[in-house]
Motif scaffolding. Sequence first.
Motif, PDB file in Angstrom:
ATOM      1  N   PHE A 103       0.856  -1.189   0.000  1.00  0.00           N
ATOM      2  CA  PHE A 103       0.000   0.000   0.000  1.00  0.00           C
ATOM      3  C   PHE A 103       0.890   1.237   0.000  1.00  0.00           C
ATOM      4  O   PHE A 103       2.071   1.172   0.336  1.00  0.00           O
ATOM      5  N   ASP A 104       0.311   2.352  -0.396  1.00  0.00           N
ATOM      6  CA  ASP A 104       0.998   3.636  -0.290  1.00  0.00           C
ATOM      7  C   ASP A 104       0.013   4.643   0.271  1.00  0.00           C
ATOM      8  O   ASP A 104      -1.179   4.381   0.370  1.00  0.00           O
ATOM      9  N   GLN A 105       0.508   5.808   0.626  1.00  0.00           N
ATOM     10  CA  GLN A 105      -0.328   6.793   1.306  1.00  0.00           C
ATOM     11  C   GLN A 105      -1.419   7.350   0.409  1.00  0.00           C
ATOM     12  O   GLN A 105      -2.438   7.846   0.891  1.00  0.00           O
ATOM     13  N   VAL A 106      -1.244   7.265  -0.896  1.00  0.00           N
ATOM     14  CA  VAL A 106      -2.258   7.779  -1.817  1.00  0.00           C
ATOM     15  C   VAL A 106      -3.461   6.853  -1.896  1.00  0.00           C
ATOM     16  O   VAL A 106      -4.614   7.286  -1.879  1.00  0.00           O
ATOM     17  N   SER A 107      -3.186   5.555  -1.914  1.00  0.00           N
ATOM     18  CA  SER A 107      -4.266   4.588  -2.156  1.00  0.00           C
ATOM     19  C   SER A 107      -4.676   3.784  -0.924  1.00  0.00           C
ATOM     20  O   SER A 107      -5.565   2.928  -1.013  1.00  0.00           O
ATOM     21  N   ILE A 108      -4.062   4.062   0.231  1.00  0.00           N
ATOM     22  CA  ILE A 108      -4.256   3.178   1.378  1.00  0.00           C
ATOM     23  C   ILE A 108      -5.715   3.102   1.830  1.00  0.00           C
ATOM     24  O   ILE A 108      -6.214   2.031   2.165  1.00  0.00           O
ATOM     25  N   ASP A 141      -8.414   3.566  -0.013  1.00  0.00           N
ATOM     26  CA  ASP A 141      -9.138   2.783  -1.023  1.00  0.00           C
ATOM     27  C   ASP A 141      -8.802   1.303  -0.897  1.00  0.00           C
ATOM     28  O   ASP A 141      -9.680   0.436  -1.053  1.00  0.00           O
ATOM     29  N   ASP A 142      -7.542   0.996  -0.600  1.00  0.00           N
ATOM     30  CA  ASP A 142      -7.135  -0.407  -0.435  1.00  0.00           C
ATOM     31  C   ASP A 142      -7.837  -1.035   0.772  1.00  0.00           C
ATOM     32  O   ASP A 142      -8.278  -2.190   0.716  1.00  0.00           O
TER      33      ASP A 142
END
Length: 280
Positions: free
Chosen positions: A99-104, A106-107
């Motif tokens: 995961f990354d901070q942009v999509s976390i 949504d994930d």
Amino acid sequence: MYLAHFGFAQYPFHLTPNTELFLGLAPHYEAIQTVTSALDMGEGVITVTGEVGTGKTMVCRMLMALFAEHIQLVYLPNPLLSDIELRQAIAQELGIERFDQVSIVDDIQARLIELHRAQKQVVVLVDEAQALSDNAIEALRLFGNLETAQHKLMHIVLFGQPELDERLAQHHLRQFRQRISFRAQLRALTLQESVAYIDNRLQHSGAQGEILTLNHKRAIWRASRGIPRLINQICHKALLSTYFCRQARVHNLALFDAINDTVDSRKPKFKRPLLWGWSH
């Protein structure tokens, strides 16, 4: 240290919560029932509050042990997390490997929907929640908003000291406060409950015969004010002192010293503990 001396299989008054020694006394049973009933009804946010030492962590661990297989547990024992760290902790607990901070967010939402379709109920337990930052509380609130047409995708249970209620009473946290559907409060034990608590721990640890008299247990209750953690500390110190003196049963002076060492502000009015049963 004193296990063999008293014939114990385990320490009866260890400070680390031991679910094997749990006794369903009213304060703890009611808290467990409140949480489980609220989760059964699909409620979103529940709080369990109580003074230091009243058994919040024990209730939390009992819930973890009692949860049915359909519950996907997310346990957060460290409340000193930023909102970013909290999201990361939840993602890891849900088994999201990348995961990354942009999509976390949504994930996490996608994972929650996946678990819901698998008939899993996601429950987040936060211990010492009074220490959560405002940003972390806001992050939890947003996760609590995630839902299908009929079901919450994440259920949140906060365990904390009374300061948690004070925190959530602040105006800027009113949105989160309004989402709390059920509250449980842990109180101190009564005299009868304290006696049952002490007896249960001694018996389940293998005690043979009377190690503490009823007068001793009354003195412990008065000194501890019915707070389980203080009961444990007093009893542990009294047993340790009794072991050093090679006594089979707790003697008055050992208990007197244990109380004074644990709760200085609650010293008995008499100088020597001659009123607690045995005089030796």
